[in-house]
Design a protein around this motif. Structure first.
Motif, PDB file in Angstrom:
ATOM      1  N   ALA A 120      -3.551   0.280  -5.708  1.00 15.69           N
ATOM      2  CA  ALA A 120      -3.808   1.499  -4.941  1.00 15.69           C
ATOM      3  C   ALA A 120      -4.950   1.294  -3.966  1.00 15.69           C
ATOM      4  O   ALA A 120      -4.872   1.715  -2.801  1.00 15.69           O
ATOM      5  CB  ALA A 120      -4.131   2.659  -5.897  1.00 15.69           C
ATOM      6  N   ASN A 121      -6.002   0.608  -4.407  1.00 21.16           N
ATOM      7  CA  ASN A 121      -7.125   0.311  -3.513  1.00 21.16           C
ATOM      8  C   ASN A 121      -6.688  -0.615  -2.384  1.00 21.16           C
ATOM      9  O   ASN A 121      -7.094  -0.432  -1.241  1.00 21.16           O
ATOM     10  CB  ASN A 121      -8.280  -0.326  -4.283  1.00 21.16           C
ATOM     11  N   PHE A 122      -5.875  -1.603  -2.687  1.00 20.80           N
ATOM     12  CA  PHE A 122      -5.394  -2.533  -1.693  1.00 20.80           C
ATOM     13  C   PHE A 122      -4.621  -1.813  -0.583  1.00 20.80           C
ATOM     14  O   PHE A 122      -4.833  -2.044   0.593  1.00 20.80           O
ATOM     15  CB  PHE A 122      -4.505  -3.597  -2.353  1.00 20.80           C
ATOM     16  N   THR A 157       5.297  -9.505   0.620  1.00 18.16           N
ATOM     17  CA  THR A 157       4.300  -8.447   0.718  1.00 18.16           C
ATOM     18  C   THR A 157       2.930  -9.098   0.892  1.00 18.16           C
ATOM     19  O   THR A 157       2.732 -10.244   0.502  1.00 18.16           O
ATOM     20  CB  THR A 157       4.304  -7.544  -0.530  1.00 18.16           C
ATOM     21  N   ARG A 158       2.021  -8.375   1.482  1.00 19.89           N
ATOM     22  CA  ARG A 158       0.653  -8.897   1.620  1.00 19.89           C
ATOM     23  C   ARG A 158      -0.146  -8.725   0.336  1.00 19.89           C
ATOM     24  O   ARG A 158      -1.222  -9.260   0.195  1.00 19.89           O
ATOM     25  CB  ARG A 158      -0.064  -8.176   2.768  1.00 19.89           C
ATOM     26  N   LEU A 159       0.388  -7.962  -0.587  1.00 15.21           N
ATOM     27  CA  LEU A 159      -0.277  -7.721  -1.859  1.00 15.21           C
ATOM     28  C   LEU A 159      -0.273  -9.007  -2.680  1.00 15.21           C
ATOM     29  O   LEU A 159       0.766  -9.487  -3.105  1.00 15.21           O
ATOM     30  CB  LEU A 159       0.450  -6.615  -2.631  1.00 15.21           C
ATOM     31  N   VAL A 186     -10.246 -11.505  -8.355  1.00  7.38           N
ATOM     32  CA  VAL A 186      -9.837 -10.209  -8.906  1.00  7.38           C
ATOM     33  C   VAL A 186      -9.152 -10.401 -10.258  1.00  7.38           C
ATOM     34  O   VAL A 186      -9.368  -9.627 -11.192  1.00  7.38           O
ATOM     35  CB  VAL A 186      -8.932  -9.440  -7.914  1.00  7.38           C
ATOM     36  N   ALA A 187      -8.343 -11.433 -10.387  1.00  4.90           N
ATOM     37  CA  ALA A 187      -7.670 -11.712 -11.663  1.00  4.90           C
ATOM     38  C   ALA A 187      -8.702 -11.931 -12.771  1.00  4.90           C
ATOM     39  O   ALA A 187      -8.559 -11.396 -13.874  1.00  4.90           O
ATOM     40  CB  ALA A 187      -6.761 -12.923 -11.529  1.00  4.90           C
TER      41      ALA A 187
END
Length: 102
Positions: free
Chosen positions: A93-95, A61-63, A69-70
């Motif tokens: 959700a924003n991603f 996945t690209r996520l 962010v962490a």
């Protein structure tokens, strides 16, 4: 009491030891102690969670959680696993919507 008679499983997340009540009502108790959330633990947790929800046949996945962010999640959550979970949900959700911010 009725839940214990029906061999139900009850999961309780608390900072207080309620095992005496559970024993009193006939439940077996398994205590899981979570360490304070760290950057390393957050990255491991996120990787496992993402892998656990991939559709069958999907290997990637690209996520991907960036270090920036962490760190933001760690600070905003106050190292609370529960708060981090909420922030991770918002981040994901924003991603998906194309917004990579938190």
């Amino acid at each position: 009491w009725k839940a214990s008679q029906e061999h139900s499983t009850i999961v309780v997340g608390t900072h207080n030891d309620l095992s005496f009540l559970a024993y009193r009502f006939g439940f077996r108790v398994k205590t899981i102690i979570l360490n304070t959330l760290s950057l390393e633990a957050l990255h491991i947790w996120v990787k496992k969670r993402i892998e656990s929800v991939l559709l069958p046949g999907v290997k990637e996945t690209r996520l991907a959680l960036t270090e920036e962010v962490a760190e933001e999640i760690l600070v905003k959550s106050g190292t609370s696993w529960r708060e981090a979970a909420v922030l991770l949900h918002i981040w994901a959700a924003n991603f998906v919507s194309g917004d990579i911010s938190l």
